[in-house]
Write a protein that holds these residues in place. Structure first.
Motif, PDB file in Angstrom:
ATOM      1  N   ASP A 483       0.809  -1.203   0.000  1.00 15.65           N
ATOM      2  CA  ASP A 483       0.000   0.000   0.000  1.00 15.65           C
ATOM      3  C   ASP A 483       0.851   1.266   0.000  1.00 15.65           C
ATOM      4  OD1 ASP A 483      -2.291   1.373  -0.069  1.00 15.65           O
ATOM      5  OD2 ASP A 483      -2.727   1.274   2.072  1.00 15.65           O
ATOM      6  N   VAL A 484       1.869   1.269  -0.819  1.00 10.98           N
ATOM      7  CA  VAL A 484       2.720   2.458  -0.922  1.00 10.98           C
ATOM      8  C   VAL A 484       2.174   3.339  -2.035  1.00 10.98           C
ATOM      9  CG1 VAL A 484       5.027   3.280  -1.477  1.00 10.98           C
ATOM     10  CG2 VAL A 484       4.744   1.185  -0.152  1.00 10.98           C
ATOM     11  N   GLN A 485       2.016   4.631  -1.750  1.00 12.06           N
ATOM     12  CA  GLN A 485       1.499   5.554  -2.756  1.00 12.06           C
ATOM     13  C   GLN A 485       2.641   5.879  -3.702  1.00 12.06           C
ATOM     14  OE1 GLN A 485      -1.803   6.834  -2.356  1.00 12.06           O
ATOM     15  NE2 GLN A 485      -1.908   5.289  -0.759  1.00 12.06           N
ATOM     16  N   TYR A 486       2.554   5.357  -4.905  1.00 10.92           N
ATOM     17  CA  TYR A 486       3.710   5.532  -5.788  1.00 10.92           C
ATOM     18  C   TYR A 486       3.384   6.328  -7.026  1.00 10.92           C
ATOM     19  CZ  TYR A 486       1.417   1.807  -8.291  1.00 10.92           C
ATOM     20  OH  TYR A 486       0.482   1.058  -8.961  1.00 10.92           O
ATOM     21  N   ARG A 487       2.139   6.776  -7.140  1.00  7.07           N
ATOM     22  CA  ARG A 487       1.804   7.519  -8.349  1.00  7.07           C
ATOM     23  C   ARG A 487       2.539   8.857  -8.346  1.00  7.07           C
ATOM     24  NH1 ARG A 487      -1.927   4.542 -10.636  1.00  7.07           N
ATOM     25  NH2 ARG A 487      -3.013   3.168  -9.201  1.00  7.07           N
ATOM     26  N   PRO A 488       2.736   9.443  -9.537  1.00 11.32           N
ATOM     27  CA  PRO A 488       3.417  10.742  -9.579  1.00 11.32           C
ATOM     28  C   PRO A 488       2.617  11.775  -8.786  1.00 11.32           C
ATOM     29  CG  PRO A 488       2.940   9.921 -11.801  1.00 11.32           C
ATOM     30  CD  PRO A 488       2.388   8.934 -10.858  1.00 11.32           C
ATOM     31  N   PHE A 489       3.287  12.800  -8.302  1.00 10.36           N
ATOM     32  CA  PHE A 489       2.593  13.822  -7.530  1.00 10.36           C
ATOM     33  C   PHE A 489       1.589  14.551  -8.414  1.00 10.36           C
ATOM     34  CE2 PHE A 489       6.422  13.243  -5.039  1.00 10.36           C
ATOM     35  CZ  PHE A 489       5.901  13.218  -3.760  1.00 10.36           C
ATOM     36  N   PRO A 490       0.376  14.771  -7.922  1.00 14.42           N
ATOM     37  CA  PRO A 490      -0.601  15.496  -8.735  1.00 14.42           C
ATOM     38  C   PRO A 490      -0.210  16.961  -8.904  1.00 14.42           C
ATOM     39  CG  PRO A 490      -1.497  15.006  -6.566  1.00 14.42           C
ATOM     40  CD  PRO A 490      -0.177  14.331  -6.650  1.00 14.42           C
ATOM     41  N   LYS A 491      -0.874  17.608  -9.841  1.00 16.71           N
ATOM     42  CA  LYS A 491      -0.519  18.973 -10.186  1.00 16.71           C
ATOM     43  C   LYS A 491      -0.679  19.907  -8.987  1.00 16.71           C
ATOM     44  CE  LYS A 491      -1.546  22.549 -13.570  1.00 16.71           C
ATOM     45  NZ  LYS A 491      -1.972  23.538 -12.567  1.00 16.71           N
ATOM     46  N   ALA A 492      -1.751  19.684  -8.229  1.00 20.13           N
ATOM     47  CA  ALA A 492      -2.000  20.555  -7.073  1.00 20.13           C
ATOM     48  C   ALA A 492      -0.798  20.575  -6.133  1.00 20.13           C
ATOM     49  CB  ALA A 492      -3.241  20.081  -6.324  1.00 20.13           C
ATOM     50  N   ALA A 572      -0.753  17.746   2.594  1.00 19.27           N
ATOM     51  CA  ALA A 572      -1.738  16.664   2.648  1.00 19.27           C
ATOM     52  C   ALA A 572      -1.163  15.398   2.015  1.00 19.27           C
ATOM     53  CB  ALA A 572      -3.013  17.089   1.923  1.00 19.27           C
ATOM     54  N   GLU A 573      -0.512  15.573   0.861  1.00 11.31           N
ATOM     55  CA  GLU A 573       0.059  14.422   0.167  1.00 11.31           C
ATOM     56  C   GLU A 573       1.150  13.775   1.024  1.00 11.31           C
ATOM     57  OE1 GLU A 573      -0.964  13.413  -2.849  1.00 11.31           O
ATOM     58  OE2 GLU A 573       0.468  11.754  -2.997  1.00 11.31           O
ATOM     59  N   ALA A 574       2.005  14.614   1.599  1.00  8.18           N
ATOM     60  CA  ALA A 574       3.095  14.082   2.414  1.00  8.18           C
ATOM     61  C   ALA A 574       2.546  13.340   3.625  1.00  8.18           C
ATOM     62  CB  ALA A 574       4.027  15.208   2.858  1.00  8.18           C
ATOM     63  N   SER A 575       1.474  13.864   4.207  1.00 13.02           N
ATOM     64  CA  SER A 575       0.955  13.199   5.399  1.00 13.02           C
ATOM     65  C   SER A 575       0.316  11.874   5.036  1.00 13.02           C
ATOM     66  CB  SER A 575      -0.013  14.104   6.143  1.00 13.02           C
ATOM     67  OG  SER A 575      -1.280  14.048   5.550  1.00 13.02           O
ATOM     68  N   ILE A 576      -0.208  11.756   3.824  1.00 12.67           N
ATOM     69  CA  ILE A 576      -0.756  10.469   3.398  1.00 12.67           C
ATOM     70  C   ILE A 576       0.386   9.489   3.126  1.00 12.67           C
ATOM     71  CG2 ILE A 576      -1.966   9.287   1.534  1.00 12.67           C
ATOM     72  CD1 ILE A 576      -3.673  11.857   1.304  1.00 12.67           C
ATOM     73  N   ARG A 577       1.410   9.971   2.424  1.00 13.99           N
ATOM     74  CA  ARG A 577       2.534   9.075   2.113  1.00 13.99           C
ATOM     75  C   ARG A 577       3.287   8.703   3.389  1.00 13.99           C
ATOM     76  NH1 ARG A 577       4.853   9.885  -3.817  1.00 13.99           N
ATOM     77  NH2 ARG A 577       2.881  10.329  -4.816  1.00 13.99           N
ATOM     78  N   ASP A 589       9.476   8.875  -3.173  1.00 14.04           N
ATOM     79  CA  ASP A 589       9.660  10.024  -2.297  1.00 14.04           C
ATOM     80  C   ASP A 589       8.398  10.424  -1.586  1.00 14.04           C
ATOM     81  OD1 ASP A 589      12.399  10.667  -2.766  1.00 14.04           O
ATOM     82  OD2 ASP A 589      11.821  11.218  -4.803  1.00 14.04           O
ATOM     83  N   MET A 590       8.586  11.001  -0.418  1.00 17.62           N
ATOM     84  CA  MET A 590       7.457  11.582   0.293  1.00 17.62           C
ATOM     85  C   MET A 590       7.187  12.984  -0.245  1.00 17.62           C
ATOM     86  SD  MET A 590       7.099  12.257   4.351  1.00 17.62           S
ATOM     87  CE  MET A 590       7.912  13.838   4.442  1.00 17.62           C
ATOM     88  N   LEU A 591       8.258  13.675  -0.603  1.00 19.81           N
ATOM     89  CA  LEU A 591       8.124  15.031  -1.131  1.00 19.81           C
ATOM     90  C   LEU A 591       8.625  15.045  -2.574  1.00 19.81           C
ATOM     91  CD1 LEU A 591       9.543  16.978   1.911  1.00 19.81           C
ATOM     92  CD2 LEU A 591       7.167  16.877   1.187  1.00 19.81           C
ATOM     93  N   PRO A 592       8.135  15.990  -3.376  1.00 14.94           N
ATOM     94  CA  PRO A 592       8.603  16.046  -4.763  1.00 14.94           C
ATOM     95  C   PRO A 592      10.128  16.173  -4.830  1.00 14.94           C
ATOM     96  CG  PRO A 592       6.728  17.495  -4.454  1.00 14.94           C
ATOM     97  CD  PRO A 592       7.092  16.977  -3.106  1.00 14.94           C
ATOM     98  N   CYS A 868      -0.664  10.152  13.449  1.00 14.63           N
ATOM     99  CA  CYS A 868       0.170   9.098  14.036  1.00 14.63           C
ATOM    100  C   CYS A 868      -0.272   7.724  13.545  1.00 14.63           C
ATOM    101  CB  CYS A 868       0.072   9.118  15.555  1.00 14.63           C
ATOM    102  SG  CYS A 868       0.950  10.496  16.274  1.00 14.63           S
ATOM    103  N   ARG A 869      -1.587   7.502  13.581  1.00 13.48           N
ATOM    104  CA  ARG A 869      -2.085   6.197  13.138  1.00 13.48           C
ATOM    105  C   ARG A 869      -1.603   5.900  11.736  1.00 13.48           C
ATOM    106  NH1 ARG A 869      -6.800   7.121  15.850  1.00 13.48           N
ATOM    107  NH2 ARG A 869      -7.723   8.224  14.103  1.00 13.48           N
ATOM    108  N   ASN A 870      -1.751   6.903  10.868  1.00  9.20           N
ATOM    109  CA  ASN A 870      -1.366   6.686   9.482  1.00  9.20           C
ATOM    110  C   ASN A 870       0.140   6.464   9.352  1.00  9.20           C
ATOM    111  OD1 ASN A 870      -1.640   6.626   6.617  1.00  9.20           O
ATOM    112  ND2 ASN A 870      -0.850   8.709   6.598  1.00  9.20           N
TER     113      ASN A 870
END
Lengths: 991, 254
Positions: A483-492, A572-577, A589-592, A868-870
């Motif tokens: 369950d690793v978020q590996y898609r490219p970072f969205p434009k936002a 938001a993206e970083a906190s999800i990753r 990466d967690m950050l771009p 924390c849970r995430n």
């Protein structure tokens, strides 16, 4: 007297106020009656670009902005609806096939009704969240129509009408209204009735479809609709298996192979009064017929033996169990049972009349029981339990491959078995019409259901990732599996980056707002020490002597919080990753990249923003004072561990930097000693590195990692920074500081290991405190075998609890303790580029030193707990993914080679044993039947941990014993993974 | 589980189908209890309160001693019926929340009424809450206003109250969140909100209470919407009072 009775006529609202009355039961078991008002209105727009009437009175928000209309004026059509169509799915359509709606090839212009949305939320929160995500995406054109608030489409629930029937009626009413409304709108627009798009209801409910036909509403079942699309074959597989033949089955009286679950209320009361227990169901890795569940009422985990007791629970589900009577308690299994060997050639299509436990399974379990009965194993029996209900399914998408033997050659839709990569998950039955194409591929499936009358869960095909053993497919499979978020970072997210891109620099003028409250540390001799090829440099260090004989030591951490502001899309993206994931050949990466490897990274020779912790330290490594500040630094050099080590060792080097590193090294050794004295554990985990060929990035060799002094140098100062920061943010925010704890492991965790050490080597393992444990681990030495100590440490590590992030308000102070580091308080601060927890700590520290006001998001306890849970989950998954990646590459590196290596026996079963090979950091299972043909008979002495074989081959293995194994690679049939296979050669060492 | 407040942004509709700037149905009646000096019954959505006024009457202490000072003393007592909420709850005698509400109402009206006209006397307001669904304090204030009008106690202007909130919670920290008018229980539980009361049509605020956290940037919008809501409430209450007045005049003419 004045009557209080209201006459209806005088009420201006009367016709458009309704009320919704429903009954709900709370967690405490109370029943509440809720009455809510409903204001029915006529200004809820249809949101079709064809309609001008709705546009006129469409709602505006407080700033007067109108939500744009979504549904296209010229929607796509199919053969049946050539004029174009809007889709209105009902709840079961979404439940069965949300994957379909996420497709890019079809399913545009969809109207989601409020009724459906509410029902979906009741049924499945994850699906609901996915759907909400879809409605927010602009390209898919999903519109949520609040039909229950619109006067024309509001439906009351009649006496004796079930809520489902009422909802179905509401859906039909809304569809009807939409088609009439659109016809009117088109007429109004061009004066005559032109092309009006059809409004099509999608449903899998036969009754609903029948009624729709009667009402003259366009409707069709999902299957019917998808059949008319271009991509039909592919899409059809994505529809979950609906119980089509339900009626027929009912009449035939299905033979239930599982017991029915208890009702929710029964489970709740049971758990409350202690007769039932709730916990997370785990399957043991070596034996798929044994599960365990940890419940508060018992010290030891409860065992769940056999499929019947497991009763359709899948690894990770939250279940409720009932403890079996004492005479059914069993000893922990000492046998390896793998699903593939036992239920090999089953037919996936066969459905009815099978028993839950096949004869072979029954036999495997029988032997087990016999063994337990024959021996007097007093006190060793473990409590057993059976699953009586499931509170929450933890079903996720799973990756695996199709069992070839279950595929028939015909092109007809057929049931096939999917074997998940994760051995803890049972086979999944999947209906597909592309069986021939997906054999030998990695495929992604979703589990849909597991009925009482089925031996295996039923799932549906989502997509194919590529061939088995193809590098891209395997990597993607691994990322999906964890369950690793590996898609490219969205434009936002990318929009949040500084506009200057790579040209961004620290403003040259110190008057710039970026310099406010920042200390200029550019004159300091700062350097960074990291592994070779490290691009995301989080930390840099400096040390210099002070006139009073003390030292000033600084740890400088990349100032990520300057670039990632709270509540931005990037945050938001970083906190999800949650964390960056390091695979052998890839980094997620967690950050771009721009931030991670350039702007934040403390690269040498350039100025960078940093967050610095600076201490004054005496030569005896006592801290005199500490301070934290935001700063600007310029790193003089980026060393690798090896380079730094060389410099330190080379006495001819006498420059400032080298001297500073030497100072740091001396201090770090003192710090380490202090930690060890306080009872810090030095644990071990098998670590190997895969060497890749630089051009093709194909793995060529496996090396064990070497430990250098400079590594512990960096580690010590990072620990120091983390503990200091933890204390600081805790004093500033006692309720909401982001900290990290490592719980003391319960004694029972070590029982087995202590017993093993005692019987085999006569060694005592004391686990009273971390100090005692550390000391007794030091005594676990075998003079003839230097590796023995490491082996024990590796095994001890597995008995530990996992460290976790937490929010300080949720635990009492004594619970903050980090057991492994023997530190009272701890946090993560030093790697904000790759860990989200560090970023939060940065924000809190910045607020604690009055650099910036505290942001609401890092002050709200509820929010932090969710974070924390995430990140706890993400952190674990990242570790597992990293390990799995190494495992895969070790297999690839050994491809086609055969080597003999020494190994150690880690675990002994009655029909096999596990060997750990330090050279490759691998553990492999050797079963008796692998030893020789026919399978030699084994005699297992459970008290002495010795396994002896007789017959076709005579060997004797004991726990901790040294053995020689022949290592080769083999494509494992069950998981489709290339794994390392070990063959037993002989006991004792290699000459 | 029904939808929650997070769906507002999907269609700019609240949980009960209202827009951000709409009041709930507000109805009121005057002189519901003939025996009292003044009385009223008011509904704001499903929040239903009754108010009776006794006085102004001579304040008597124990043993008939004349009490009080140069102005009338305002006493407020609120009783919440056990059946008024979702759970049957008996509120204690010293419920701090009730005491605060009583105090708030008393001090608001002490400013508004011409209490100097009634030295050494007491005006007691007793409020009965029959059903609760959010905006309780606002409903109580509104009910008191018209009950006092019914009792004929001279006052500067109507005190009209309502609640105002914001569409997203504190921790989501959404600066662009829409303000909301007149919250029901569900919304009060999830969202930040304040209760505001103004003197008649003027913008002068006589009560302002907020117990939830909200970013200061959002406060102004909430307050503006709340004050605007108070004006709408005044129009409705004024209508009720005037209708009652007209009826009384008609009655006297006959």
């Amino acid at each position: 007297m004045t009557s209080l009775k209201r006459s209806l006529v005088s009420d201006p609202y009367a016709s458009n106020i309704s009320s919704k009355v429903y009954v709900r039961s709370t967690k405490a078991g109370k029943v509440q009656k809720i009455v809510r008002e409903l204001y029915l209105r006529q200004d809820i727009p249809c949101s079709s670009k064809l309609c001008t009437a709705c546009l006129k009175n469409a709602p505006r928000d407080a700033s007067g902005i109108l939500a744009p209309f979504v549904l296209s004026a010229k929607p796509a059509g199919t053969k049946k609806y050539t004029q174009g169509h809007y889709l209105v799915p009902d709840t079961n359509a979404l439940l069965n096939a949300l994957d379909l709606f996420e497709q890019k090839s079809a399913f545009y212009d969809v109207i989601i009704l409020q009724t459906v949305l509410e029902e979906l939320r009741n049924r499945s929160i994850p699906l609901y969240n996915r759907l909400i995500g879809l409605t927010k995406s602009e390209e898919k054109r999903f519109h949520v129509f609040f039909n229950d608030f619109r006067l024309e489409t509001y439906v009351t629930r009649g006496e004796g009408v079930s809520i489902n029937d009422r909802n179905d009626r509401a859906v039909r009413r809304a569809v009807k209204w939409y088609s009439e409304h659109l016809a009117q709108a088109v007429k109004a627009a061009d004066g005559k009735s032109g092309q009006v798009p059809a409004v099509v209801m999608l449903s899998d409910d036969k009754e609903n479809l029948k009624k729709a036909k009667k009402d003259g509403i366009d409707s069709c079942s999902l299957r019917e609709y998808v059949d008319g699309l271009d991509d039909a074959n592919n899409l059809l597989d994505m529809i979950a298996v609906v119980k089509e033949g339900r009626e027929i089955k009912d009449t035939k009286m299905v033979q239930k192979v599982h017991k029915d679950y208890l009702t929710v209320s029964k489970m709740m009361t049971g758990v409350k009064n202690g007769t039932l227990h709730q916990g997370i169901f785990n399957v043991t890795p070596y034996n798929y017929l044994v599960g365990s569940i940890k419940v508060p009422a018992f010290d030891k985990p409860l065992m769940i033996l056999g499929r019947e007791s497991m009763n359709r629970a899948v690894h990770g589900d939250v279940v409720v169990v009932e403890v079996l009577t004492k005479d059914q308690w069993k000893e922990a299994s000492t046998k390896i049972i793998e699903e593939e060997t036992i239920n090999k050639d089953e037919n996936a299509d066969a459905e009815d009349g099978e028993a839950v436990v096949t004869e072979r399974e029954q036999r495997a379990l029988q032997e087990e029981v016999k063994r337990v009965h024959s021996k007097t194993s007093e006190g060793r029996a473990q409590p057993t339990a059976k699953v009586v209900g499931v509170i929450k399914r933890n079903w996720r998408q799973c990756v695996g491959h199709i069992e070839e033997s279950s595929v028939s050659k015909s092109g007809k839709p057929q049931m096939v078995f999917l074997i998940p990569m994760d051995k803890k998950i049972p086979k999944i039955r999947v209906r597909t019409r592309q069986a021939a194409e997906i054999v030998g591929k990695r495929v992604l499936v979703t589990i849909d259901s597991w009925d009482v009358d089925s031996r295996y869960p039923v799932g549906h095909f989502v997509r194919s990732l590529g061939d088995v053993e193809n590098k891209a497919a395997e990597t993607e499979a691994l990322l999906l599996e964890y369950d690793v978020q590996y898609r490219p970072f969205p434009k936002a997210v990318l929009d949040c980056l500084p506009a200057e891109g790579h040209d961004w620099i620290v403003p040259p003028s110190t008057d710039d707002p970026g310099w406010q409250d920042r200390r200029d540390l550019r004159h300091l001799q700062i350097c960074s020490i990291d592994p070779i090829g490290c691009q995301d440099i989080d930390d840099a260090l400096h040390a210099r002597p002070l006139p009073n004989g003390n030292f000033e030591v600084g740890v400088h951490i990349a100032d990520v919080s300057h670039f990632v502001k709270p509540n931005s899309a990037m945050d938001a993206e970083a906190s999800i990753r949650g964390t960056s994931v390091y695979l052998v050949d890839k980094r997620i990466d967690m950050l771009p990249m721009l931030l991670g490897t350039d702007l934040c990274s403390l690269k040498p020779y350039v100025q960078r923003y940093a967050f610095s912790a600076i201490w004054e330290i005496t030569p005896d490594a006592e801290i005199v004072n500490s301070e934290f500040t935001k700063s600007v630094i310029k790193s003089r050099e980026a060393f690798s561990y090896e380079q730094a080590q060389l410099r330190v060792d080379d006495q001819s080097q006498q420059d400032d930097l080298t001297l500073a590193i030497r100072t740091l090294l001396t201090l770090s050794k003192k710090f380490k000693q202090k930690r060890m004295d306080a009872g810090a554990l030095s644990l071990s985990s098998p670590e190997v590195k895969v060497e890749m060929e630089s051009e093709t990035s194909d793995p060529i060799d496996v090396k064990t990692k070497k430990h250098l002094d400079t590594m512990s140098l960096v580690e010590e100062f990072m620990l120091l920074a983390n503990t200091s920061v933890a204390a600081k943010i805790y004093s500033a925010f006692p309720q909401t500081a982001m900290l990290r704890r490592h719980g003391a492991p319960p004694k029972t965790n070590f029982e087995e290991l202590a017993l093993q050490l005692k019987t085999k080597r006569g060694l005592e393992l004391s686990v009273d405190s971390s100090k005692a444990l550390a000391d007794s681990l030091d005594t676990c030495i075998d003079p003839n075998e230097p590796f023995f100590n490491t082996l024990v440490r590796i095994m001890a590590t597995r008995c530990m609890m996992a460290a976790e992030y937490f929010c300080s308000g949720t635990q009492a102070y004594p619970e903050f303790r980090h057991y492994g580091l023997a530190s009272e308080i701890y946090t993560h601060f030093t790697s904000p580029i790759r860990r989200y927890a560090d970023l939060v700590a940065h924000r809190q520290l910045a607020a604690a030193i009055d650099y910036e006001p505290i942001h609401a998001a890092v002050r709200s306890k509820g929010k932090l707990e969710a974070v924390c849970r995430n990140i706890n989950v993400r952190h674990r998954n990242a570790q597992l993914a990293g390990r799995a990646s190494i495992e895969y590459y070790v297999g690839q590196a050994l491809k086609g080679r055969i080597v003999e290596e020494e190994g150690f026996v880690m675990k002994v079963f009655s029909n096999g044993f596990v060997v750990f090979v330090p050279r490759f950091g691998i553990e492999s299972l050797i079963r008796l039947r692998d030893l020789a043909e026919p399978e030699p008979e084994g005699v297992f002495d459970a008290e002495e941990y010795v396994l002896e074989t007789k017959g076709s081959r005579e060997i004797r293995v004991e726990l901790f014993g040294k053995v020689v194994v022949r290592i080769s690679d083999v494509l494992e049939e069950k998981t489709g993974k290339r794994v390392v296979k070990s063959e037993f050669v002989k006991s004792g060492g290699k000459e | 589980m029904p939808l929650d407040t997070s769906t507002y942004s999907l269609a700019l509709l609240r949980l009960d189908g209202r827009r951000w700037n709409e009041l709930r149905r507000l109805t009121a009646q005057i002189s519901t209890q003939v025996a009292a000096d003044g009385s009223s019954y008011l509904e704001m959505g499903n929040t239903k309160v009754m108010c009776t006024v006794a006085g102004p009457s001579e304040a008597k202490g124990a043993g008939g001693v004349r009490l009080g000072n140069d102005r009338a003393d305002i006493r407020v007592s609120i009783s919440i019926a056990g059946f008024s909420g979702v759970d049957r709850k008996k509120s204690g005698r010293n419920d701090k929340r009730l005491m605060e509400m009583q105090h708030t109402i008393a001090s608001a009206f002490a400013q508004n009424l011409f209490t100097k006209l009634y030295p050494h006397s007491t005006i007691s307001l007793s409020i009965h809450v029959l059903s609760q669904d959010g905006s309780l304090l606002a409903a109580c204030i509104n009910a008191c206003t018209i009950a006092l009008i019914d009792a004929g106690v001279p006052m500067h202007d109507y005190i009209c109250a309502c609640t105002a909130g914001s569409t997203s919670s504190y921790s989501s920290n959404d600066e662009t969140a829409d303000p909301l008018l007149d919250l029901n229980t569900m919304e009060e539980q999830e969202l930040p909100f304040l209760t505001v009361a103004t003197m008649g049509e003027s913008d002068s605020v006589s009560v302002l209470i907020m117990e939830t956290k909200v970013q200061v940037g959002r406060l102004e919008g909430m307050l503006a919407v709340g004050v605007d809501g108070c004006k709408q409430v005044r129009a409705i209450l004024d209508g009720v009072a005037r209708a009652r007045g007209t009826k009384m005049l008609e009655g006297s003419r006959m």
